[in-house]
Write a protein that holds these residues in place. Structure first.
Motif, PDB file in Angstrom:
ATOM      1  N   SER A  50       0.836  -1.190   0.000  1.00  0.00           N
ATOM      2  CA  SER A  50       0.000   0.000   0.000  1.00  0.00           C
ATOM      3  C   SER A  50       0.876   1.248   0.000  1.00  0.00           C
ATOM      4  N   THR A  51       0.298   2.341  -0.443  1.00  0.00           N
ATOM      5  CA  THR A  51       1.022   3.610  -0.385  1.00  0.00           C
ATOM      6  C   THR A  51       0.980   4.169   1.039  1.00  0.00           C
ATOM      7  N   THR A  52       1.975   4.959   1.374  1.00  0.00           N
ATOM      8  CA  THR A  52       2.037   5.609   2.685  1.00  0.00           C
ATOM      9  C   THR A  52       2.383   7.087   2.484  1.00  0.00           C
ATOM     10  N   ALA A  53       2.294   7.828   3.553  1.00  0.00           N
ATOM     11  CA  ALA A  53       2.660   9.243   3.501  1.00  0.00           C
ATOM     12  C   ALA A  53       4.117   9.376   3.072  1.00  0.00           C
ATOM     13  N   GLY A  54       4.425  10.414   2.352  1.00  0.00           N
ATOM     14  CA  GLY A  54       5.800  10.637   1.916  1.00  0.00           C
ATOM     15  C   GLY A  54       6.142   9.931   0.621  1.00  0.00           C
ATOM     16  N   ASN A  55       5.132   9.548  -0.158  1.00  0.00           N
ATOM     17  CA  ASN A  55       5.356   8.892  -1.449  1.00  0.00           C
ATOM     18  C   ASN A  55       6.175   7.618  -1.345  1.00  0.00           C
ATOM     19  N   SER A  56       5.836   6.772  -0.381  1.00  0.00           N
ATOM     20  CA  SER A  56       6.533   5.499  -0.240  1.00  0.00           C
ATOM     21  C   SER A  56       5.516   4.367  -0.155  1.00  0.00           C
ATOM     22  N   TYR A  57       6.020   3.166   0.002  1.00  0.00           N
ATOM     23  CA  TYR A  57       5.180   1.971   0.072  1.00  0.00           C
ATOM     24  C   TYR A  57       5.521   1.164   1.313  1.00  0.00           C
ATOM     25  N   ALA A  58       4.529   0.429   1.814  1.00  0.00           N
ATOM     26  CA  ALA A  58       4.736  -0.479   2.943  1.00  0.00           C
ATOM     27  C   ALA A  58       3.685  -1.580   2.832  1.00  0.00           C
ATOM     28  N   THR A  59       3.918  -2.679   3.525  1.00  0.00           N
ATOM     29  CA  THR A  59       2.920  -3.744   3.554  1.00  0.00           C
ATOM     30  C   THR A  59       2.149  -3.669   4.859  1.00  0.00           C
ATOM     31  N   PHE A  60       0.845  -3.955   4.761  1.00  0.00           N
ATOM     32  CA  PHE A  60      -0.052  -3.936   5.901  1.00  0.00           C
ATOM     33  C   PHE A  60      -0.910  -5.189   5.871  1.00  0.00           C
ATOM     34  N   SER A  61      -1.443  -5.551   7.019  1.00  0.00           N
ATOM     35  CA  SER A  61      -2.362  -6.680   7.113  1.00  0.00           C
ATOM     36  C   SER A  61      -3.576  -6.258   7.927  1.00  0.00           C
ATOM     37  N   GLY A  62      -4.708  -6.865   7.626  1.00  0.00           N
ATOM     38  CA  GLY A  62      -5.916  -6.602   8.388  1.00  0.00           C
ATOM     39  C   GLY A  62      -7.149  -6.783   7.530  1.00  0.00           C
ATOM     40  N   THR A  63      -8.281  -6.944   8.184  1.00  0.00           N
ATOM     41  CA  THR A  63      -9.519  -7.115   7.430  1.00  0.00           C
ATOM     42  C   THR A  63      -9.914  -5.831   6.712  1.00  0.00           C
ATOM     43  N   SER A  64      -9.424  -4.680   7.172  1.00  0.00           N
ATOM     44  CA  SER A  64      -9.698  -3.450   6.429  1.00  0.00           C
ATOM     45  C   SER A  64      -9.023  -3.511   5.065  1.00  0.00           C
ATOM     46  N   LYS A  65      -7.908  -4.195   4.954  1.00  0.00           N
ATOM     47  CA  LYS A  65      -7.248  -4.380   3.673  1.00  0.00           C
ATOM     48  C   LYS A  65      -8.070  -5.302   2.786  1.00  0.00           C
ATOM     49  N   SER A  66      -8.723  -6.280   3.352  1.00  0.00           N
ATOM     50  CA  SER A  66      -9.552  -7.208   2.582  1.00  0.00           C
ATOM     51  C   SER A  66     -10.775  -6.518   1.999  1.00  0.00           C
ATOM     52  N   THR A  67     -11.297  -5.549   2.712  1.00  0.00           N
ATOM     53  CA  THR A  67     -12.547  -4.928   2.279  1.00  0.00           C
ATOM     54  C   THR A  67     -12.357  -3.763   1.334  1.00  0.00           C
ATOM     55  N   THR A  68     -11.312  -2.985   1.498  1.00  0.00           N
ATOM     56  CA  THR A  68     -11.206  -1.765   0.713  1.00  0.00           C
ATOM     57  C   THR A  68      -9.886  -1.597  -0.019  1.00  0.00           C
ATOM     58  N   GLY A  69      -8.833  -2.207   0.486  1.00  0.00           N
ATOM     59  CA  GLY A  69      -7.516  -1.949  -0.086  1.00  0.00           C
ATOM     60  C   GLY A  69      -6.855  -0.723   0.520  1.00  0.00           C
ATOM     61  N   PHE A  70      -7.534  -0.054   1.454  1.00  0.00           N
ATOM     62  CA  PHE A  70      -6.981   1.109   2.124  1.00  0.00           C
ATOM     63  C   PHE A  70      -6.695   0.772   3.572  1.00  0.00           C
ATOM     64  N   ASP A  71      -5.703   1.447   4.135  1.00  0.00           N
ATOM     65  CA  ASP A  71      -5.377   1.241   5.537  1.00  0.00           C
ATOM     66  C   ASP A  71      -5.937   2.380   6.362  1.00  0.00           C
ATOM     67  N   PHE A  72      -6.831   2.058   7.290  1.00  0.00           N
ATOM     68  CA  PHE A  72      -7.448   3.084   8.129  1.00  0.00           C
ATOM     69  C   PHE A  72      -6.882   3.093   9.539  1.00  0.00           C
TER      70      PHE A  72
END
Length: 73
Positions: A50-72
């Motif tokens: 996923s994208t992160t602040a500062g124009n970079s990328y990181a990996t995240f896990s969670g059901t929010s990722k399953s539903t939307t593709g966004f990290d809240f």
């Protein structure tokens, strides 16, 4: 979720879709809820790039990722 329901995901209503998380092997993620009667579908939710602040990328896990593709988080 069938034995210990969490709401609003466990409501039996036509306008609610409850989504669980799976890993890259298709197995249910350890952190995901599951239930034959309460979880409607599963989608990838572990190590999602996923994208992160500062124009970079990181990996995240969670059901929010399953539903939307966004990290809240």
């Amino acid at each position: 979720m069938d034995l210990l329901p969490l709401y609003p995901a466990a409501y039996s209503l036509p306008n609610i879709i409850s989504v669980g998380s799976i890993n890259s092997s298709g197995a249910i993620s350890a952190f995901s809820n599951y239930g034959v009667n309460t979880v409607d579908l599963f989608a990838p939710g572990e190590a999602i790039l996923s994208t992160t602040a500062g124009n970079s990328y990181a990996t995240f896990s969670g059901t929010s990722k399953s539903t939307t593709g966004f990290d809240f988080d």
